[in-house]
Design an enzyme around this catalytic site. Structure first.
Site, mmCIF file in Angstrom:
data_model
loop_
_atom_site.group_PDB
_atom_site.id
_atom_site.type_symbol
_atom_site.label_atom_id
_atom_site.label_comp_id
_atom_site.label_asym_id
_atom_site.label_seq_id
_atom_site.Cartn_x
_atom_site.Cartn_y
_atom_site.Cartn_z
ATOM 1 N N HIS A 203 21.688 19.224 29.708
ATOM 2 C CA HIS A 203 20.371 18.663 29.405
ATOM 3 C C HIS A 203 19.401 19.830 29.269
ATOM 4 O O HIS A 203 19.386 20.734 30.107
ATOM 5 C CB HIS A 203 19.861 17.785 30.551
ATOM 6 C CG HIS A 203 20.668 16.551 30.808
ATOM 7 N ND1 HIS A 203 20.277 15.309 30.372
ATOM 8 C CD2 HIS A 203 21.838 16.365 31.478
ATOM 9 C CE1 HIS A 203 21.165 14.406 30.761
ATOM 10 N NE2 HIS A 203 22.123 15.024 31.437
ATOM 11 N N GLN B 251 26.009 11.999 36.643
ATOM 12 C CA GLN B 251 26.683 12.017 35.337
ATOM 13 C C GLN B 251 27.088 10.605 34.937
ATOM 14 O O GLN B 251 27.681 9.862 35.729
ATOM 15 C CB GLN B 251 27.926 12.921 35.388
ATOM 16 C CG GLN B 251 28.578 13.092 34.017
ATOM 17 C CD GLN B 251 29.718 14.106 34.007
ATOM 18 O OE1 GLN B 251 30.110 14.644 35.051
ATOM 19 N NE2 GLN B 251 30.256 14.363 32.829
ATOM 20 N N SER B 252 26.747 10.232 33.708
ATOM 21 C CA SER B 252 27.110 8.905 33.200
ATOM 22 C C SER B 252 27.992 8.971 31.968
ATOM 23 O O SER B 252 28.694 8.008 31.656
ATOM 24 C CB SER B 252 25.847 8.083 32.890
ATOM 25 O OG SER B 252 25.055 8.737 31.921
ATOM 26 N N HIS C 299 27.959 18.068 29.005
ATOM 27 C CA HIS C 299 26.749 18.316 28.222
ATOM 28 C C HIS C 299 25.714 18.972 29.099
ATOM 29 O O HIS C 299 25.654 18.739 30.310
ATOM 30 C CB HIS C 299 26.195 17.006 27.632
ATOM 31 C CG HIS C 299 26.044 15.916 28.650
ATOM 32 N ND1 HIS C 299 27.124 15.186 29.108
ATOM 33 C CD2 HIS C 299 24.962 15.448 29.315
ATOM 34 C CE1 HIS C 299 26.703 14.309 30.006
ATOM 35 N NE2 HIS C 299 25.400 14.453 30.170
#
Ligand code: 5GP
Length: 113
Positions: free
Chosen positions: A101, A93-94, A99
């Site tokens: 994908h 996770q960045s 969210h």
């Protein structure tokens, strides 16, 4: 707290390729696609990561799944796609605004890297 990248996109402070939006969510194209179709399904409510969610988020979490299916149908993805949630930096996770994908359009290996 400063706004997350995805809040800035939701608030139209920075541009994104928005392909769906409703009261609870927004769907954008990933800027660095990892498959021919790579979408991000994002709740408007800021939940930093899935493991920060609680029972009060049940509706929005379910909603994100239904939006994934709806968008996949609209884009004619042939019922073939993968949903990924990276939870925590070590899991990839960045952006710390939950969210999903949605990846489609190529063969996807298992297990993922
Ligand atoms: P994560 O690594 O947190 O699971 O996913 C974050 C995703 O956001 C990455 O796939 C990355 O390519 C995408 N991303 C980062 N910055 C931007 C941006 O400014 N616009 C869009 N559309 N996607 C972004």
């Amino acid at each position: 707290m400063s706004e997350t990248l995805f809040e800035k996109i939701i608030n139209r402070e920075i541009p994104a390729d928005i392909i769906y939006e409703d009261d609870l969510s927004i769907v954008i194209k990933d800027i660095h696609p990892q498959a021919p179709t790579h979408l991000l399904i994002i709740p408007k409510k800021v939940i930093p990561k899935l493991s920060d969610s609680s029972i009060e988020d049940q509706e929005v979490l379910g909603h994100l799944m239904l939006v994934a299916g709806k968008v996949a149908e609209q884009l004619n993805l042939d019922n073939t796609f993968r949903i990924v949630i990276n939870n925590g930096a070590k899991a990839g996770q960045s952006v710390f605004h939950l969210h999903l994908h949605l990846l489609s359009g190529r063969s996807l290996n298992w297990p993922p890297g």
